[in-house]
Write a protein that holds these residues in place. Sequence first.
Motif, PDB file in Angstrom:
ATOM      1  N   ALA A 247       0.833  -1.207   0.000  1.00 22.98           N
ATOM      2  CA  ALA A 247       0.000   0.000   0.000  1.00 22.98           C
ATOM      3  C   ALA A 247       0.873   1.264   0.000  1.00 22.98           C
ATOM      4  O   ALA A 247       0.599   2.222  -0.737  1.00 22.98           O
ATOM      5  CB  ALA A 247      -0.939  -0.002   1.208  1.00 22.98           C
ATOM      6  N   CYS A 248       1.935   1.267   0.809  1.00 22.96           N
ATOM      7  CA  CYS A 248       2.837   2.429   0.868  1.00 22.96           C
ATOM      8  C   CYS A 248       3.492   2.660  -0.496  1.00 22.96           C
ATOM      9  O   CYS A 248       3.610   3.799  -0.956  1.00 22.96           O
ATOM     10  CB  CYS A 248       3.932   2.215   1.913  1.00 22.96           C
ATOM     11  SG  CYS A 248       3.312   2.155   3.599  1.00 22.96           S
ATOM     12  N   LEU A 249       3.914   1.562  -1.128  1.00 25.28           N
ATOM     13  CA  LEU A 249       4.568   1.688  -2.431  1.00 25.28           C
ATOM     14  C   LEU A 249       3.565   2.113  -3.513  1.00 25.28           C
ATOM     15  O   LEU A 249       3.916   2.848  -4.445  1.00 25.28           O
ATOM     16  CB  LEU A 249       5.255   0.361  -2.802  1.00 25.28           C
ATOM     17  CG  LEU A 249       6.458   0.025  -1.905  1.00 25.28           C
ATOM     18  CD1 LEU A 249       6.877  -1.440  -2.069  1.00 25.28           C
ATOM     19  CD2 LEU A 249       7.644   0.950  -2.192  1.00 25.28           C
ATOM     20  N   ALA A 250       2.302   1.699  -3.353  1.00 24.80           N
ATOM     21  CA  ALA A 250       1.261   2.113  -4.298  1.00 24.80           C
ATOM     22  C   ALA A 250       1.009   3.613  -4.182  1.00 24.80           C
ATOM     23  O   ALA A 250       0.800   4.304  -5.192  1.00 24.80           O
ATOM     24  CB  ALA A 250      -0.027   1.327  -4.046  1.00 24.80           C
ATOM     25  N   LEU A 251       1.044   4.129  -2.954  1.00 26.81           N
ATOM     26  CA  LEU A 251       0.888   5.578  -2.761  1.00 26.81           C
ATOM     27  C   LEU A 251       2.019   6.317  -3.488  1.00 26.81           C
ATOM     28  O   LEU A 251       1.775   7.267  -4.235  1.00 26.81           O
ATOM     29  CB  LEU A 251       0.915   5.932  -1.264  1.00 26.81           C
ATOM     30  CG  LEU A 251       1.001   7.426  -0.949  1.00 26.81           C
ATOM     31  CD1 LEU A 251      -0.259   8.167  -1.391  1.00 26.81           C
ATOM     32  CD2 LEU A 251       1.260   7.671   0.536  1.00 26.81           C
ATOM     33  N   GLU A 252       3.248   5.856  -3.263  1.00 30.59           N
ATOM     34  CA  GLU A 252       4.391   6.520  -3.916  1.00 30.59           C
ATOM     35  C   GLU A 252       4.229   6.499  -5.438  1.00 30.59           C
ATOM     36  O   GLU A 252       4.418   7.512  -6.109  1.00 30.59           O
ATOM     37  CB  GLU A 252       5.696   5.805  -3.519  1.00 30.59           C
ATOM     38  CG  GLU A 252       6.925   6.495  -4.094  1.00 30.59           C
ATOM     39  CD  GLU A 252       8.199   5.673  -3.954  1.00 30.59           C
ATOM     40  OE1 GLU A 252       8.142   4.439  -4.103  1.00 30.59           O
ATOM     41  OE2 GLU A 252       9.262   6.278  -3.694  1.00 30.59           O
ATOM     42  N   LYS A 253       3.859   5.328  -5.981  1.00 35.49           N
ATOM     43  CA  LYS A 253       3.725   5.196  -7.436  1.00 35.49           C
ATOM     44  C   LYS A 253       2.657   6.162  -7.970  1.00 35.49           C
ATOM     45  O   LYS A 253       2.858   6.822  -8.997  1.00 35.49           O
ATOM     46  CB  LYS A 253       3.347   3.737  -7.765  1.00 35.49           C
ATOM     47  CG  LYS A 253       3.460   3.413  -9.226  1.00 35.49           C
ATOM     48  CD  LYS A 253       3.146   1.937  -9.483  1.00 35.49           C
ATOM     49  CE  LYS A 253       2.919   1.737 -10.976  1.00 35.49           C
ATOM     50  NZ  LYS A 253       2.151   0.535 -11.248  1.00 35.49           N
ATOM     51  N   THR A 254       1.538   6.240  -7.250  1.00 36.70           N
ATOM     52  CA  THR A 254       0.461   7.130  -7.662  1.00 36.70           C
ATOM     53  C   THR A 254       0.931   8.583  -7.683  1.00 36.70           C
ATOM     54  O   THR A 254       0.710   9.305  -8.654  1.00 36.70           O
ATOM     55  CB  THR A 254      -0.731   6.991  -6.684  1.00 36.70           C
ATOM     56  OG1 THR A 254      -1.225   5.657  -6.784  1.00 36.70           O
ATOM     57  CG2 THR A 254      -1.839   7.973  -7.007  1.00 36.70           C
ATOM     58  N   LEU A 300      -8.405  12.258  -7.804  1.00 38.55           N
ATOM     59  CA  LEU A 300      -7.905  11.235  -8.733  1.00 38.55           C
ATOM     60  C   LEU A 300      -6.892  10.325  -8.047  1.00 38.55           C
ATOM     61  O   LEU A 300      -6.896   9.107  -8.244  1.00 38.55           O
ATOM     62  CB  LEU A 300      -7.269  11.892  -9.964  1.00 38.55           C
ATOM     63  CG  LEU A 300      -8.253  12.530 -10.951  1.00 38.55           C
ATOM     64  CD1 LEU A 300      -7.518  13.338 -12.020  1.00 38.55           C
ATOM     65  CD2 LEU A 300      -9.121  11.451 -11.610  1.00 38.55           C
ATOM     66  N   ALA A 301      -6.026  10.922  -7.233  1.00 36.53           N
ATOM     67  CA  ALA A 301      -5.018  10.123  -6.517  1.00 36.53           C
ATOM     68  C   ALA A 301      -5.702   9.148  -5.557  1.00 36.53           C
ATOM     69  O   ALA A 301      -5.346   7.966  -5.487  1.00 36.53           O
ATOM     70  CB  ALA A 301      -4.054  11.035  -5.762  1.00 36.53           C
ATOM     71  N   ILE A 302      -6.706   9.637  -4.839  1.00 34.24           N
ATOM     72  CA  ILE A 302      -7.409   8.759  -3.894  1.00 34.24           C
ATOM     73  C   ILE A 302      -8.080   7.606  -4.644  1.00 34.24           C
ATOM     74  O   ILE A 302      -8.047   6.454  -4.206  1.00 34.24           O
ATOM     75  CB  ILE A 302      -8.438   9.558  -3.057  1.00 34.24           C
ATOM     76  CG1 ILE A 302      -7.704  10.551  -2.154  1.00 34.24           C
ATOM     77  CG2 ILE A 302      -9.310   8.620  -2.221  1.00 34.24           C
ATOM     78  CD1 ILE A 302      -8.612  11.559  -1.473  1.00 34.24           C
ATOM     79  N   ALA A 303      -8.658   7.925  -5.802  1.00 35.40           N
ATOM     80  CA  ALA A 303      -9.322   6.876  -6.587  1.00 35.40           C
ATOM     81  C   ALA A 303      -8.311   5.813  -7.023  1.00 35.40           C
ATOM     82  O   ALA A 303      -8.583   4.605  -6.937  1.00 35.40           O
ATOM     83  CB  ALA A 303     -10.007   7.495  -7.807  1.00 35.40           C
ATOM     84  N   GLU A 304      -7.140   6.254  -7.445  1.00 35.38           N
ATOM     85  CA  GLU A 304      -6.118   5.310  -7.907  1.00 35.38           C
ATOM     86  C   GLU A 304      -5.628   4.436  -6.737  1.00 35.38           C
ATOM     87  O   GLU A 304      -5.430   3.225  -6.890  1.00 35.38           O
ATOM     88  CB  GLU A 304      -4.943   6.083  -8.525  1.00 35.38           C
ATOM     89  CG  GLU A 304      -4.000   5.195  -9.299  1.00 35.38           C
ATOM     90  CD  GLU A 304      -2.945   5.993 -10.068  1.00 35.38           C
ATOM     91  OE1 GLU A 304      -3.260   7.082 -10.591  1.00 35.38           O
ATOM     92  OE2 GLU A 304      -1.790   5.517 -10.128  1.00 35.38           O
ATOM     93  N   ILE A 305      -5.461   5.081  -5.568  1.00 36.16           N
ATOM     94  CA  ILE A 305      -5.016   4.331  -4.384  1.00 36.16           C
ATOM     95  C   ILE A 305      -6.087   3.319  -3.960  1.00 36.16           C
ATOM     96  O   ILE A 305      -5.779   2.197  -3.560  1.00 36.16           O
ATOM     97  CB  ILE A 305      -4.653   5.306  -3.244  1.00 36.16           C
ATOM     98  CG1 ILE A 305      -3.362   6.035  -3.614  1.00 36.16           C
ATOM     99  CG2 ILE A 305      -4.507   4.588  -1.904  1.00 36.16           C
ATOM    100  CD1 ILE A 305      -3.182   7.342  -2.910  1.00 36.16           C
ATOM    101  N   THR A 306      -7.330   3.736  -4.059  1.00 37.88           N
ATOM    102  CA  THR A 306      -8.426   2.824  -3.709  1.00 37.88           C
ATOM    103  C   THR A 306      -8.390   1.570  -4.588  1.00 37.88           C
ATOM    104  O   THR A 306      -8.535   0.452  -4.100  1.00 37.88           O
ATOM    105  CB  THR A 306      -9.786   3.549  -3.855  1.00 37.88           C
ATOM    106  OG1 THR A 306      -9.791   4.645  -2.939  1.00 37.88           O
ATOM    107  CG2 THR A 306     -10.960   2.621  -3.544  1.00 37.88           C
TER     108      THR A 306
END
Lengths: 415, 415
Positions: A247-254, A300-306
């Motif tokens: 999840a942390c790495l997904a946030l960074e990628k987003t 948009l970032a929140i949607a991608e993280i979701t």
Amino acid sequence: MKINRDRIQQNLAELATFGIDPQGGLTRSIGSESELEARKWLIDKAQALNAAVVTDAIANIWIVTTRSTTNLKPITIGSHHDTVPNGGKYDGALGVLLGLEVMQTIIENKVSLKHPLQVVSFTAEEPNPYNISTMGSRSVTGKLSQEVLNSATDCFTGALLTDSIRKAGGDISNLKEAQLKENDMAAFIECHIEQGSNLYKKNKSVAVVSKITGIYREQITVEGEANHAGTTLMEDRHDALLAAAEACLALEKTIVGVGRNDVAGTVGKFSIFPNAANIIPGKAEFILEIRTPDEQTKALAIAEITTALNGISKQRAVQFNREVILNQAPVNMSPVIREALANSIQNRDEELITLVSMAGHDAVHMTDITNTGMLFVQSIDGKSHCADEETRIEDIEVAGNVLLDTILELDKILE
Amino acid sequence: MKINRDRIQQNLAELATFGIDPQGGLTRSIGSESELEARKWLIDKAQALNAAVVTDAIANIWIVTTRSTTNLKPITIGSHHDTVPNGGKYDGALGVLLGLEVMQTIIENKVSLKHPLQVVSFTAEEPNPYNISTMGSRSVTGKLSQEVLNSATDCFTGALLTDSIRKAGGDISNLKEAQLKENDMAAFIECHIEQGSNLYKKNKSVAVVSKITGIYREQITVEGEANHAGTTLMEDRHDALLAAAEACLALEKTIVGVGRNDVAGTVGKFSIFPNAANIIPGKAEFILEIRTPDEQTKALAIAEITTALNGISKQRAVQFNREVILNQAPVNMSPVIREALANSIQNRDEELITLVSMAGHDAVHMTDITNTGMLFVQSIDGKSHCADEETRIEDIEVAGNVLLDTILELDKILE
């Protein structure tokens, strides 16, 4: 007219003698001995200018010159004099001392302003053991109640905030008297180090702040399954740490994928349970933060993280429980002040740079009651909140002169 | 000859009445009231068999029948009666009570053994607040010094271990007397729940243990750079949490890639600093664990992880500091006991399954002084160390009869 470069350098050095921490940097937290010494030094400096000094109910220090020819509301320059633990010499201090320097320059040059000129040093802007940051500015803008302040205690010592404020010269029971209404002030300008590396990379001294970022935080709990680290087959695991790591790495990628300098995403707080070497983590808790001045980018970032979290949840058969714990909207700086700052910068032959503030400041709260603007000064290598925080005197001099010119212009155009 | 299924079921149920935790499961940690009650119950049960009961210096309980016709050294069956917090009814308890059941069956059937038969319940096998697990077996095999035991304190209450041991009937000052030399015992057999899901997935009751896994642990510190979560550009970050997250996922990828059931890799302990929502983590600390009975597989996994960490370190400009804090070699079970267990299993018309123990046990330490073997019993869904830990009575009955036959065979063949 110019500010006095040697004097501001000397004043910054003097204030930096309060709170020297053996572990490095300056530690000047609300109510500490070093913070009280810094206050006393500041008040002495102000009184030497024959300025009136008022310490309000929450112990904000207001320094006022009454050399004004009208009964217009004051123009205020300010920031804060407290620091984070092991912090630097410029964060907060620079805004207060440049305010004082501009005030002294105006007095020495016998300039008559239409507006009273004020300098404010706010109480407890930084995160502190009472868990109330931007305490002074939130108190005067009516965002902190007397109940909250009365019940606040130091999380390490248990000391009452009310006692610390009293030592600093305030009295929380008079909170109402300190509260400002809209139009009690003509303008508020905060000069602050950038704390980022935009100006450093461009090799420029100052920037006009256009907006202050919104801050969005989620408390996320990952529910996996604690189990034996030896006997549980890899295929049978529901490891909460590994899910949280993804999840942390997904946030960074987003956030990196957005590709803009005014979007930041961080997980700064992170724990696992039961946290033993021989047990597969059954639970992880973390705070996910997104900062941006752009609400659509945030959405948009929140949607991608979701989407990413749903994928991890399915893949690992773990559950993410998400709770929004902060959703502070971005604020715009006053167009009038932005323009005055921009004109001053260009008149001093500096390139006009405009930046978003990615940190919160007292200025966020002052927007509620008055025209508010911010001027950024370069931080070397973007460092702040550490002993290595540094700003060149050449850049400070430019900032001081821009601030001086801006005050003179605003005094003319504001009612 | 057969063990008594109803009696072992009844005894397991009675022992499970000590330490019922309102939060779930059983909590029976060394020196606690429930642990002392369990000891008393166990000693009463043994004395009802007219067995001699000795509590040694470290408070291990030795139950001995002297119905032997020679002066050969004893054959011992044993495990432990303590539990982890909120643990289950079978881990440890099953091995002790099945030992007692086998002893009682032999007595009732008036079988004369060449060797004395012993049952042992070791002190403090599980992780505990004194931070000394497998305390009883390590003490009798000379691996724990009197100094270490004398200075151990409960990390929550500060209570001295020496006091807890005294309450349990031991006396650490007599430690030397409790220590066993090589060949003081003819054999040691531990029957234990598998704690994994191999037998459950195969739908089998029991397995012979071939080896007990080695355990390798590194304490890893990631040195990144703490910085402001808002103002630090994504490209300028050296986030220790994100680097550690990649490292944890690299461990998982490496271990899953090995593709064997007898290799496990876990990060169970994990912290970041300074651990504040608005600060990029500057440091992360975690313990990386690899378990496998195969030293070559371990070496290859470590090499692969090293490559991964070097890549992450270069990519993120962070540093990994690695320290090996545990490197416990795998141990082989005695071929003689393995063969006796295998014969007994096949004679009872069960399929012969051989497994590696992926958890540590008292048996690891007993290999230093005697022929040692282990028999695994199915755990439903592989669960252990939790309230849901469960084992079917049908499987327990098979294990008891296999254990009985094994003792009878070993009594014949061992000197």
